[in-house]
Design an enzyme around this catalytic site. Structure first.
Site, PDB file in Angstrom:
ATOM      1  N   GLY A  47       0.787  -1.222   0.000  1.00  0.00           N
ATOM      2  CA  GLY A  47       0.000   0.000   0.000  1.00  0.00           C
ATOM      3  C   GLY A  47       0.817   1.269   0.000  1.00  0.00           C
ATOM      4  O   GLY A  47       0.281   2.367   0.019  1.00  0.00           O
ATOM      5  N   HIS A  48       2.139   1.140  -0.023  1.00  0.00           N
ATOM      6  CA  HIS A  48       2.997   2.323   0.109  1.00  0.00           C
ATOM      7  C   HIS A  48       4.051   2.326  -0.990  1.00  0.00           C
ATOM      8  O   HIS A  48       5.201   1.985  -0.723  1.00  0.00           O
ATOM      9  CB  HIS A  48       3.664   2.312   1.477  1.00  0.00           C
ATOM     10  CG  HIS A  48       4.159   3.645   1.919  1.00  0.00           C
ATOM     11  ND1 HIS A  48       5.424   4.092   1.665  1.00  0.00           N
ATOM     12  CD2 HIS A  48       3.552   4.636   2.602  1.00  0.00           C
ATOM     13  CE1 HIS A  48       5.583   5.292   2.198  1.00  0.00           C
ATOM     14  NE2 HIS A  48       4.467   5.640   2.777  1.00  0.00           N
ATOM     15  N   PHE A  49       3.825   2.693  -2.094  1.00  0.00           N
ATOM     16  CA  PHE A  49       2.640   3.163  -2.793  1.00  0.00           C
ATOM     17  C   PHE A  49       2.435   2.255  -3.980  1.00  0.00           C
ATOM     18  O   PHE A  49       3.416   1.899  -4.621  1.00  0.00           O
ATOM     19  CB  PHE A  49       2.830   4.606  -3.263  1.00  0.00           C
ATOM     20  CG  PHE A  49       2.981   5.596  -2.148  1.00  0.00           C
ATOM     21  CD1 PHE A  49       1.861   6.062  -1.473  1.00  0.00           C
ATOM     22  CD2 PHE A  49       4.226   6.052  -1.756  1.00  0.00           C
ATOM     23  CE1 PHE A  49       1.985   6.998  -0.447  1.00  0.00           C
ATOM     24  CE2 PHE A  49       4.355   6.981  -0.736  1.00  0.00           C
ATOM     25  CZ  PHE A  49       3.236   7.443  -0.074  1.00  0.00           C
TER      26      PHE A  49
END
Length: 132
Positions: A47-49
């Site tokens: 999720g990053h990124f």
């Protein structure tokens, strides 16, 4: 003194996935050099990124703090990170990078450390960390 990830986990009290240091290469009473291998398999990259994976700055600081904790393991006190000062992020840490963590005790205060994380010879992050 060379330590592997299992020995580091015993000293810091961290287990996977929060044991961020893979190896300690050098250690004396006032300084430490360690390695962190950053792989695409790390959960935080999901999720990053998306499409541009970058290691979160808080985890880089955590790796620096773990280096300090290894130095503090020689003292008989239980100390925790209390302040992050002068944190600067200069390079993005990406999958495939190897961070060299350098920690040095400030002589005027035994619980304050100058810390740096390098990708090859480029400074990626620096911070002053205090423990109490």
């Amino acid at each position: 003194m060379i330590l592997n990830a299992v020995e580091i986990g015993r000293l810091t009290g961290r287990s996977e996935p929060l044991n961020l240091l893979d190896r300690v290469l050098e250690k004396d009473s006032n300084a430490l050099v360690a390695l962190t291998n950053v792989t695409i398999n790390e959960e935080f990259f999901q999720g990053h990124f998306p499409g541009n994976p970058v290691m979160p700055g808080v985890l880089i600081i955590e790796a620096l703090a773990q280096g300090c904790e290894i130095l503090l393991a020689d003292s008989q006190s239980t100390l925790k990170l209390s302040q992050i000062k002068k944190a600067r992020f200069r390079e993005m840490v990406k999958p495939g990078d190897q961070l060299t963590i350098k920690v040095k005790r400030k002589l005027e205060d035994e619980f304050v450390f100058k810390t740096e994380a390098y990708i090859q010879n480029k400074l990626a992050c620096s911070a002053e960390l205090a423990f109490s």
